[in-house]
Design an enzyme around this catalytic site. Structure first.
Site, PDB file in Angstrom:
ATOM      1  CD1 TRP A 199      -2.712   1.729   0.442  1.00 20.45           C
ATOM      2  CD2 TRP A 199      -1.337   2.532   2.008  1.00 20.45           C
ATOM      3  NE1 TRP A 199      -3.065   3.046   0.682  1.00 20.45           N
ATOM      4  CE2 TRP A 199      -2.251   3.551   1.629  1.00 20.45           C
ATOM      5  CE3 TRP A 199      -0.361   2.815   2.973  1.00 20.45           C
ATOM      6  CZ2 TRP A 199      -2.213   4.838   2.198  1.00 20.45           C
ATOM      7  CZ3 TRP A 199      -0.323   4.085   3.539  1.00 20.45           C
ATOM      8  CH2 TRP A 199      -1.244   5.086   3.149  1.00 20.45           C
ATOM      9  CD  GLU A 240      -4.599  -1.643   1.977  1.00 19.86           C
ATOM     10  OE1 GLU A 240      -3.463  -2.009   2.368  1.00 19.86           O
ATOM     11  OE2 GLU A 240      -5.485  -1.234   2.746  1.00 19.86           O
ATOM     12  CE  LYS A 242      -6.613   5.718   2.749  1.00 21.58           C
ATOM     13  NZ  LYS A 242      -5.578   5.932   3.757  1.00 21.58           N
ATOM     14  CG  ASP A 273      -8.719  -1.041   4.227  1.00 18.61           C
ATOM     15  OD1 ASP A 273      -9.801  -0.662   4.714  1.00 18.61           O
ATOM     16  OD2 ASP A 273      -7.650  -0.984   4.850  1.00 18.61           O
ATOM     17  CG  HIS A 276      -8.755   1.809   1.764  1.00 24.59           C
ATOM     18  ND1 HIS A 276      -7.483   1.403   1.457  1.00 24.59           N
ATOM     19  CD2 HIS A 276      -8.680   2.291   3.028  1.00 24.59           C
ATOM     20  CE1 HIS A 276      -6.683   1.618   2.475  1.00 24.59           C
ATOM     21  NE2 HIS A 276      -7.385   2.149   3.456  1.00 24.59           N
ATOM     22  CG  HIS A 300      -6.140  -4.618   4.874  1.00 28.41           C
ATOM     23  ND1 HIS A 300      -5.238  -3.593   4.727  1.00 28.41           N
ATOM     24  CD2 HIS A 300      -5.397  -5.754   4.992  1.00 28.41           C
ATOM     25  CE1 HIS A 300      -4.012  -4.082   4.741  1.00 28.41           C
ATOM     26  NE2 HIS A 300      -4.079  -5.381   4.890  1.00 28.41           N
ATOM     27  CG  ASP A 308     -10.730   6.774  10.817  1.00 26.35           C
ATOM     28  OD1 ASP A 308      -9.540   6.890  10.469  1.00 26.35           O
ATOM     29  OD2 ASP A 308     -11.138   5.852  11.538  1.00 26.35           O
ATOM     30  CG  ASP A 310      -7.541   3.087   9.093  1.00 26.89           C
ATOM     31  OD1 ASP A 310      -7.392   2.002   8.537  1.00 26.89           O
ATOM     32  OD2 ASP A 310      -7.208   4.166   8.576  1.00 26.89           O
ATOM     33  CG  ASP A 366      -5.532  -1.649   7.968  1.00 27.63           C
ATOM     34  OD1 ASP A 366      -5.002  -1.124   8.967  1.00 27.63           O
ATOM     35  OD2 ASP A 366      -5.417  -1.185   6.811  1.00 27.63           O
TER      36      ASP A 366
END
Ligand code: RNT
Ligand code: ZN
Length: 458
Positions: A199, A240, A242, A273, A276, A300, A308, A310, A366
């Site tokens: 990533w 990965e 995003k 992810d 993402h 992920h 955000d 995460d 993640d």
């Protein structure tokens, strides 16, 4: 009201009650044609890859004093953060002791152990991860790996593998090549393949003039990185994507379309992810689409909230939908001895010897949260992911499939709703009991004790 501790202890000693509840609940599932024992067996065989970076706010151990860059931001200042590899391993062991099943651990290159010797990232070697490999072996864990393209002076202008500066690009290519070799060494040493995931933060805050140039360079850099074949039994490569990051709101070089195309063209793993994508976009619908064109994917699991990507994983509708897709699609491989739990001819999974290396979906976590106990964050996220997978394994897939095949969408919807209130809690408690991990909030008592005895002393 009983304190959490009393409550936890009560549950712990009441094994008999848990077993009784389990037996009754099992009957309820049986009425739906679900074999709970089989689901338990399968659940125990699926590893979740626990990400090292939740333990220290993506800090790593290079101690070069670099700020966390690349648009990654960790908020919160909960005390007790791991400061050394030993502390991080100790914390991870605590977390793993509270999570049922056998799992994996996911490292970043910035967690190398160089014995205090300044080592450039393009000079990293397997030896710098021997401590991690030995630890993983001791605890029966597989390892996954990631080159680190952030928190570094050569990433400070926001570009790495797609940089217009040939020297910088070369440095990062060499770093990634070194990381693939480290991943392969991990896989070889542990006898189970490592997934090395790339990533990069590359992108731009405001509207770029040239969107094509960086993508052309990224493709070239990736080709240079993957030029040397590495046996699949040792290492698998993932990339990965995003949608945007903090400071790369207008343009991200490694977009989903870019990496999807690249991974199909080169037959490597796309890493999806969950944080993402656009907030209304879900990856549950992408799994079967993407797997039509590549052999395997990496997930992920995270929880995106507004900007955000995460937050700690919890049991959400989307988490369930992802797990349902994985199970229903037959993307995990079960042992030949394990019959299908379906009541119809619907084939939920191919049979064959269970072999992690044959799995088509690899599940990793993640997220990073420094506003709550970091070890608890791991436990909540991992237990949540496992609960989601368990719920998916307990679906009466045959029944649902039959309703759909018969165009009986009334029954399909009615079943889907009824299933939601089957006594899942009782079988989950039983799984924890069987796996020798705390039941109910008893795991939280263990965390509070660890906080008092270990974390608060740091
Ligand atoms: C960042 C990506 C990436 C990182 C880790 C630390 O947006 O999700 O996976 O979280 O590499
Ligand atoms: Zn990620």
């Amino acid at each position: 009201m009983a304190s959490s501790t009393t409550f936890g202890l009560e549950i712990m000693i009441n094994e008999e009650r848990i077993t009784q509840s389990y037996e009754l609940s099992k009957e309820r599932y049986q009425e739906w044609g679900v074999d709970v024992d089989l689901a338990l067996e399968r659940l125990a065989s699926v590893p979740i890859s626990l990400h090292c970076w939740q333990g220290d706010d993506v800090g790593g151990f290079e101690s070069a004093g670099e700020e966390l860059g690349g648009g990654l931001a960790v908020t919160g200042n909960y005390p007790g953060k791991a400061r050394t590899p030993d502390e991080l391993r100790q914390d991870a062991e605590k977390a793993l002791s509270l999570i049922p099943g056998t799992h994996r651990f996911n490292l970043h290159a910035s967690y190398a152990e160089t014995g205090g010797k300044k080592t450039e990232r393009n000079e990293l070697e397997p030896a710098h991860f021997q401590g991690w490999i030995d630890w993983a072996r001791e605890h029966g864990l597989g390892l996954d790996f990631n080159p680190t393209f952030f928190s570094h002076p050569l990433a400070s202008d926001g570009f790495t593998l797609s940089s217009a500066d040939r020297g910088k690009r070369q440095f990062w290519i060499e770093h990634a090549i070194a990381c693939r070799k480290i991943g392969a060494a991990m896989g070889q040493a542990l006898g189970v393949p490592c997934i090395t995931n790339i990533w990069i933060p590359d992108g731009s805050k405001d509207i770029p003039v040239d969107r094509k140039g960086p993508r052309t360079r990224l493709a070239e850099s990736l080709d240079a990185i993957f030029a040397e074949p590495i046996p699949k039994e040792h290492n698998r490569d993932a990339v990965e994507s995003k949608l945007f990051g903090i400071g790369s709101e207008s343009y991200v070089v490694g977009s989903h379309e870019f990496y999807l195309g690249y991974s199909v063209a080169r037959q490597i793993l796309p890493c999806l992810d969950t944080g993402h994508f656009h907030p209304t976009e879900v990856i549950s619908d992408k799994i079967s689409s993407v797997l039509a064109w590549v052999d395997e994917i990496l997930l992920h699991l995270s929880r995106g909230i507004r900007w955000d990507s995460d937050h700690v994983v919890t049991v959400t509708g989307e988490l369930l939908a992802i797990m349902q897709e994985i199970v229903r699609g037959g993307f995990l491989v079960w042992a030949a001895s394990q019959p299908q739990n379906d009541v119809s001819t619907f084939q939920a999974a191919p049979s064959g010897p269970r072999n992690q290396t044959l799995e088509r979906v690899h599940i990793g976590l993640d997220f990073f949260d420094a506003s709550i106990n970091r070890v608890a964050a791991w436990v909540i996220g991992a237990r949540g992911a496992i609960k989601g997978l368990f719920m998916a394994l307990l679906e009466p897939i045959g029944l649902l499939q039959n309703a759909e095949t018969a165009y009986d969408y009334t029954a399909r919807l009615a079943y889907q709703e009824e299933i939601k209130t089957l006594p899942f809690g009782a079988v989950w408690d039983f799984y924890c009991l069987q796996s020798n991990v705390p039941i109910g909030t008893a795991w939280l008592d263990a965390i509070k004790q660890y906080e008092r005895e270990v974390l608060s002393m740091r």
